[in-house]
Scaffold this motif. Structure first.
Motif, short mmCIF file in Angstrom:
data_model
loop_
_atom_site.label_atom_id
_atom_site.label_comp_id
_atom_site.label_asym_id
_atom_site.label_seq_id
_atom_site.Cartn_x
_atom_site.Cartn_y
_atom_site.Cartn_z
N TRP A 1 0.81 -1.22 0.00
CA TRP A 1 0.00 0.00 0.00
C TRP A 1 0.85 1.27 0.00
O TRP A 1 0.42 2.31 -0.51
N ASP A 2 2.07 1.20 0.54
CA ASP A 2 2.91 2.40 0.58
C ASP A 2 3.37 2.85 -0.80
O ASP A 2 3.84 3.98 -0.96
N PHE A 3 3.23 1.99 -1.78
CA PHE A 3 3.62 2.33 -3.15
C PHE A 3 2.69 3.40 -3.74
O PHE A 3 3.09 4.16 -4.61
N PHE A 4 1.46 3.48 -3.24
CA PHE A 4 0.43 4.31 -3.86
C PHE A 4 0.28 5.65 -3.14
O PHE A 4 0.68 5.81 -1.99
N GLU A 5 -0.29 6.60 -3.85
CA GLU A 5 -0.51 7.92 -3.28
C GLU A 5 -1.58 7.86 -2.19
O GLU A 5 -2.49 7.02 -2.24
N GLN A 6 -1.50 8.79 -1.25
CA GLN A 6 -2.41 8.79 -0.12
C GLN A 6 -3.87 8.87 -0.55
O GLN A 6 -4.74 8.21 0.03
#
Length: 234
Positions: free
Chosen positions: A123-128
């Motif tokens: 999930w950290d790969f994607f924008e907030q």
């Protein structure tokens, strides 16, 4: 009406499990697909590309009498648009879930490759903005259901050949981009948005979600799909 659901990268047919009951209860025939090579090691998936995913959808269309509705989430939008191009006369409506119709030669995205496949990057790969509506429990459950995709699929160019695809009614169910921004892209018509600008019958519906509404708000997503299908019928 038969509704064919195509998941985005790393997801399979089960990603639609909270959406399909609502569609079926409204009287529709629903088929959620798992795409070729998902979860398979490189030894069995390295030759599978985006054209094979499009062909799998076209095969499903060809086994169905009458018109169908195609729904594609994220990278699945490329897949359904390729199928629209291949069978424009068979598609009652195409529905893009937080994604755009790709231009000819467009690809999904480039992601890290591990052991010859593309695993879910976390999930950290994607924008907030894409993940903000997913709580920790939902993230954990969704991530547990992810599977790798064939290495070629995210970067293969999609080839489009039949301009009749642009006449197929289209709905964009957008979570991370506003309708105003999408309309501005249509007005500017940059090369990457060429197909978006060329669509002759387009409706845009804001979901007020992140990038994965099938997990964060499945009933709302299902209702939006039904509204689009009903609009087609009416």
């Amino acid at each position: 009406m038969k509704i064919i659901l195509i998941p985005g990268l790393w997801l399979d047919a089960s990603s639609w499990d909270q959406v399909t009951p609502v569609l079926r209860s409204a009287g529709h025939s629903v088929h959620a697909m798992t795409m070729p090579g998902v979860g398979a090691p490189a030894s069995r998936s390295s030759e599978i590309g985006i054209a094979d995913w499009v062909a799998a959808v076209v095969d499903e269309i060809d086994t169905t009498p009458g018109l169908v509705v195609l729904v594609g989430h994220s990278g699945g939008g490329n897949v359904v648009y390729g199928a629209v191009d291949a069978r424009p006369e068979r598609i009652a409506r195409v529905i893009f879930v937080d994604t755009f119709p790709p231009a000819d030669g467009g690809s999904i995205w480039e992601f890290p490759v591990v052991d010859g496949v593309v695993p879910f990057p976390g999930w950290d790969f994607f924008e907030q903005a894409e993940v903000a509506d997913l709580d920790d429990a939902t993230r954990a459950a969704a991530a547990a259901g992810t599977r790798s995709v064939p290495v070629r699929v995210p970067t293969d160019p999609l080839r489009l050949r039949d301009d009749r695809r642009r006449r197929v009614p289209a709905t964009m169910l957008t979570g991370t981009v506003t309708e105003a921004d999408i309309r501005s892209y249509i007005d500017a018509a940059p090369p990457w948005a060429a197909e978006l600008a060329a669509l002759e019958d387009l409706e845009i519906v804001e979901l007020d979600s992140g990038h994965w509404p099938q997990f964060s708000m499945p009933e709302r997503l299902a209702a939006a799909i039904l509204a689009a299908v009903d609009h087609t019928r009416g």
